[in-house]
Design a protein around this motif. Structure first.
Motif, PDB file in Angstrom:
ATOM      1  N   ASN A   2      29.247  62.760  76.899  1.00 51.36           N
ATOM      2  CA  ASN A   2      28.597  63.324  78.085  1.00 51.36           C
ATOM      3  C   ASN A   2      29.471  63.358  79.323  1.00 51.36           C
ATOM      4  O   ASN A   2      29.026  63.816  80.379  1.00 51.36           O
TER       5      ASN A   2
ATOM      6  N   GLU B 188      21.100  71.165  79.166  1.00 53.87           N
ATOM      7  CA  GLU B 188      20.932  70.348  77.959  1.00 53.87           C
ATOM      8  C   GLU B 188      19.922  69.242  78.224  1.00 53.87           C
ATOM      9  O   GLU B 188      20.089  68.450  79.155  1.00 53.87           O
TER      10      GLU B 188
ATOM     11  N   PRO C 116      23.715  66.094  72.428  1.00 50.39           N
ATOM     12  CA  PRO C 116      24.863  65.876  73.312  1.00 50.39           C
ATOM     13  C   PRO C 116      26.194  66.327  72.718  1.00 50.39           C
ATOM     14  O   PRO C 116      27.062  66.798  73.452  1.00 50.39           O
TER      15      PRO C 116
ATOM     16  N   ARG D  41      23.040  68.188  82.347  1.00 49.46           N
ATOM     17  CA  ARG D  41      22.138  67.362  81.550  1.00 49.46           C
ATOM     18  C   ARG D  41      20.855  67.076  82.321  1.00 49.46           C
ATOM     19  O   ARG D  41      20.879  66.765  83.514  1.00 49.46           O
TER      20      ARG D  41
END
Length: 586
Positions: free
Chosen positions: A328, A278, A286, A301
Motif C-alpha cells: 500500500n 480501492e 491491495p 485507498r
C-alpha cells in the motif's frame, strides 16, 4: 482468437514456455471482440533470470534463487519446491499486464513501446510481503515462528482445513470439540498470523481434539459456529470452465468522449493519468492496486475511521505494519465509515471522479451499501468497476469463507503444489491471494483498454478460485526425484537448473560422483559457489537456494530487481517487474 508470437523475439525457450502460454491466453481473452484486435500488439518478451544475475532461469531455479522455496518450505522446516508452474503463471499474468498497459497508453496517443518481464521478477513479486518483513527494523520484534501446518486430521483419516476470521467463532468451534478456552486461545494468534508468516504452529491439543472426532462431527462444529471446514483431497484439478475474469459492459451509454492531450510521462508509466479508488483489505485487492500503481496509476485507498486494522499487524516499523505497507506504499488514503450515509456518499464522490473503482468486499455487500456497479454506472457510465471474491458463483450461493487456503483446496492447488510423497495441504505462502490480485489487475487493464476502444465502462469480476484455476498442473501429483529437490552443500543448498536435472549422468560426472544416486552425498564436500562454478563450466547452470530474504537487498546479483531500504521506505521491495522501452522507427 489467435495471437501472433511475440513480435521481434526468438522462438520461446523451454524455461519460460508456460509463462508465454499463460500470457497469450490472457491476451486473447483481453483483446477478443475489441475493435482492432491484436493488430497493434507491441513487441513483448518473457525471459528467465531477467535482470537477476544468476545462471539458471527456469521455474524451479527462479523459485530457489528468489526465496519462493524458502517461504513455501517454512511450514515444513526447510526450502521446498512448489510442484506446479506457479511462478510461470504469475509471470505470464505480468507479461499480459505489460502488453495491455502498453496498448492502453497507445490508445491514448502515446508512443508505441516494447515490454518485457521475467520469471525471476515474477518470483520476487510473489514474496513482496515476506521480503518487507525480513528487511525492516521491527518496533516490536517477535521470535521467529517454528515450523507447522494448519492442516488437521480427523478420527477417520480426513485431512481438513478450517477457516474463520472471527475469534468468537474460533472459540465456539473448539469449545464444541471439548477444547478449554485458554488452550483454544493459544492457537488463535498463530492461526491468524499464518497469512504473514507462512507457518502455523498450533497447540498439540487442537490437533488431538480433531483427531478424536470424525469428519462429520468436525463439520457440524464448524457449521454451528460459522467456521468453514473443508476436506483436502488428492485431486489436482480445478472446477471446470472457470474464466480468469468476466467483463460485462455498463448498461448505460456514456456521453460522447472528450478528446484531449495524451497524459505526459515516461514509457515506464503507461497508466499515467489513470485514477483508481480501492476499497480492499488483506492481500488480493491491495495487490491489484499495488500493481496498477507501479504501472503509473494514482491509487486512492478507502479505509475505515482510524485506518485499516491490518496496519497494526507485526512486524511494525515507523508505526505501520511493513507487510501492509509493502502493498500500500504510495497510495493516498481517505477514511470513510461505510456504515453511514455520509461515508457512502464520500465513496460515491470518489468513484465518480475516478477511472476505476475496485473492491474485494464480501458477496452482496456492494448492493447492501448502494455501491454496486449499477448504482455507480448510473452516475459514471465510463467507470471500470472491478470486484474480487473468494469463489465467485462457482461454489453456489453460500460459499465457504473466501480466503487463500480454502481457494487452494477447492482449486486443486493443495495437492498440485506438493509432491506425491507428501500429504496434500495448502501452501501457507499466500499463493492465490497474490495471483488473485494480479488477475484482478489484468481484468482492470482489460476494462480500461476496452473503454478506450468502445467508449464504455464495464464491470469486471474475478476470484481467488478463478486465479487458482489458471495454474497449469498435471492430473496426477508430481513425483520428485532426489535431484529435483534442494541439495545440501558444505555451506548451503543448491538447486540444479532445468538442463542439469534433465542430464543426471552428466551432473554425476561433473561433480565426480560414481552415479546420479551419489550426487547428493558428493555435493556436501564443497561450497555452493564452488559447485556452481563447476556446473556452469560444464554447461549445466544451477543456482543457490535462497534461505535468507534479508540478504537479497544487499546481493549485487539482485541490484536491478530489488530496491533496498531507504530513508522513505524502511524495507526492501521488488522493483517494478516490467520494462517499457519506446520503439524506434525503422
Amino acid at each position: 482468437m489467435s495471437l501472433p508470437e511475440e513480435a521481434g523475439t526468438r522462438a520461446p525457450s523451454a524455461p519460460a514456455g508456460t509463462a508465454r502460454s499463460v500470457a497469450r491466453e490472457l491476451l486473447g481473452r483481453t483483446l477478443d471482440g475489441l475493435p482492432g484486435g491484436a493488430a497493434d500488439q507491441p513487441s513483448w518478451t518473457v525471459g528467465g533470470a531477467g535482470p537477476v544475475g544468476v545462471d539458471a532461469g527456469d521455474e524451479r531455479a527462479a523459485q530457489a534463487a528468489c526465496g519462493v522455496m524458502h517461504v513455501h518450505g517454512r511450514a515444513g522446516g526447510g526450502p521446498a519446491p512448489l510442484t506446479a508452474d506457479y511462478v510461470s503463471t504469475v509471470t505470464g499474468v505480468l507479461a499480459a499486464q505489460g502488453v495491455t498497459a502498453a496498448l492502453f497508453a497507445r490508445a491514448q496517443g502515446r508512443p508505441p513501446v516494447r515490454t518485457g518481464t521475467s520469471l525471476a521478477q515474477g518470483a520476487l513479486l510473489t514474496v513482496t510481503q515476506y521480503l518487507a518483513a525480513a528487511t525492516a527494523p521491527d518496533d516490536d520484534p517477535a521470535p521467529p515462528a517454528a515450523a507447522g501446518l494448519a492442516t488437521l486430521v480427523t478420527a477417520d483419516g480426513a485431512r481438513v482445513e478450517i477457516e474463520t476470521l472471527d475469534p468468537t467463532a474460533w472459540a465456539g468451534f473448539w469449545s464444541r470439540l471439548a477444547v478449554p478456552p485458554r488452550t483454544a486461545g493459544r492457537g488463535w494468534l498463530p492461526f491468524q498470523s499464518r497469512f504473514g508468516t507462512a507457518v502455523c504452529l498450533l497447540p498439540p491439543e487442537l490437533h488431538a481434539a480433531v483427531l478424536d472426532h470424525p469428519l462429520e462431527a468436525v463439520r457440524a462444529a464448524g457449521a454451528a459456529h460459522g467456521v468453514s471446514v473443508v476436506a483436502v483431497g488428492e485431486a489436482t484439478t480445478a472446477p471446470p470452465g472457470l474464466a480468469p475474469w468476466t467483463v460485462a459492459p455498463a448498461p448505460l451509454a456514456p456521453p460522447a468522449r472528450v478528446t484531449g492531450t495524451a497524459p505526459a510521462g515516461d514509457a515506464s508509466r503507461p497508466l499515467a493519468g489513470v485514477r483508481v479508488v480501492e476499497s480492499a483489505r488483506r492481500v488480493q485487492g491491495p495487490m491489484a492496486g499495488h500493481v496498477l500503481r507501479m504501472l503509473g496509476a494514482e491509487v486512492v485507498r478507502v479505509e475505515p475511521p482510524g485506518g485499516d486494522p491490518q496496519r497494526a499487524q507485526p512486524p511494525v516499523a515507523g508505526g505501520c505494519s511493513v507487510r501492509f505497507s509493502a502493498l500500500n506504499h504510495g497510495k493516498s488514503v481517505v477514511e470513510a465509515d461505510l456504515t453511514t450515509r455520509r461515508g457512502r456518499a464520500a465513496v460515491v464522490e470518489l468513484a465518480v471522479g475516478a477511472d476505476v473503482f475496485l473492491h474485494n468486499w464480501a458477496p452482496g455487500k456492494d448492493r447492501a451499501l448502494g455501491l454496486d456497479a449499477d448504482a455507480l454506472h448510473a452516475l459514471h457510465p465510463r467507470l471500470v468497476y472491478a470486484s474480487a471474491s473468494g469463489f465467485g458463483t462457482a461454489l453456489g450461493p453460500v460459499p465457504p469463507i473466501g480466503t487463500d487456503y480454502l481457494a487452494q483446496v477447492h482449486g486443486g492447488l493443495a495437492a498440485a503444489l506438493r509432491p506425491a510423497d507428501e500429504p496434500p495441504a495448502p501452501s501457507l505462502m499466500t499463493v492465490t491471494d497474490v495471483l488473485g490480485g494480479l488477475v484482478l489487475a489484468q481484468a482492470v487493464l482489460a476494462g480500461l483498454l476496452a473503454r478506450e476502444r468502445v467508449n464504455r465502462g464495464c464491470r469486471a469480476s474475478s476470484s481467488l478460485l478463478s486465479a487458482a484455476a489458471l495454474v497449469p498442473r498435471a492430473r496426477r501429483r508430481t513425483v520428485l526425484a532426489p535431484l529435483d529437490r534442494p541439495l545440501p552443500t558444505a555451506d548451503g543448498l543448491l538447486c540444479l537448473g532445468a538442463e542439469a536435472r534433465s542430464r543426471p549422468g552428466e551432473v554425476a560426472r561433473t561433480v565426480g560422483a560414481p552415479g546420479a544416486d551419489a550426487v547428493g552425498e558428493r555435493l556436501r564436500s564443497r561450497t555452493t559457489d564452488a559447485w556452481l562454478a563447476e556446473l556452469r563450466a560444464a554447461g549445466l547452470p544451477s543456482v543457490a537456494v535462497r534461505t535468507d530474504l534479508a540478504a537479497l537487498a544487499a546481493d549485487p546479483a539482485f541490484a536491478r530487481a530489488v530496491l533496498p531500504p531507504d530513508a522513505h521506505v524502511p524495507y526492501a521491495r521488488p522493483a517494478a517487474p516490467w520494462t517499457f522501452t519506446e520503439e524506434t522507427p525503422a
